[in-house]
Design a protein around this motif. Structure first.
Motif: not given
Length: 183
Positions: A74-85, A90-95, A112-118, A150-154
């Motif tokens: 299992i892997h993940f990408i996110h936009q919450m570096p202050a919460l997830i160390e 990989v791109f400004p603001g995307i980890y 967690l804002d589940l709209q900012k993690i995949k 990128l974070f859309s579910e559609d």
């Protein structure tokens, strides 16, 4: 943009026949001489995160098919570096990645804002020179990232909108039939 680098999107050509990548969009997370890897961002997996990770108490968090390699990870990408160390930008603001145990705790606490993690099961990988060869064969179209998309579910919208974001010549491709012989 025609350079392979972390943080770009690989949009599958409309006629790419490989069943693992037909009509997909891949976020490239690493590209080096030794090889490349990333995650398919627009193909949902048939199980949810709580079904794969019993410690996750929140139901119905989608998991995406990251690719055909190591389908037991299992892997993940996110936009919450202050919460997830521990993530890699990989791109400004995307980890990519970080402390997974902390992610599970934050999910269970509703923090967690589940709209900012995949989340992804498996990943997409290419050996040295393989991805460059696929680009030469015109299997992929390189694009910049549209973070909200990128974070859309559609699933269908991600592929179509990624092509449309490239402009007129590519926007037409978004409506090509899967099998042109049926047209």
């Amino acid at each position: 943009m025609d350079t392979l680098a972390p943080g770009i999107l690989l949009i599958a050509d409309p006629f790419l026949k490989d069943p693992n990548f037909a009509r997909t969009v891949v976020l490239l997370c690493e590209h080096q001489e030794e090889g490349s890897f990333g995650f398919v961002v627009n193909r949902q997996f048939d199980q949810k995160l709580d079904e794969l990770i019993p410690a996750v108490l929140t139901p119905n968090i989608p998991v995406f098919f990251g690719g055909p390699v190591q389908m037991d990870t299992i892997h993940f990408i996110h936009q919450m570096p202050a919460l997830i160390e521990g993530g890699f930008e990989v791109f400004p603001g995307i980890y990519w990645g970080g402390d997974f145990a902390a992610v599970v705790e934050l999910i269970n606490a509703g923090a967690l804002d589940l709209q900012k993690i995949k989340f992804f099961i498996g990943y997409s990988g290419w050996s040295s020179g393989q991805l460059e060869g696929e680009l030469t064969e015109k299997s992929w179209i390189i694009s910049s990232i549209n973070p909200p998309l990128l974070f859309s579910e559609d699933e269908q919208e991600i592929w179509k909108q990624s092509l449309q974001d490239k402009g007129n010549n590519f926007a037409m491709m978004a409506n090509f039939p899967i099998d042109p012989s049926l047209n």
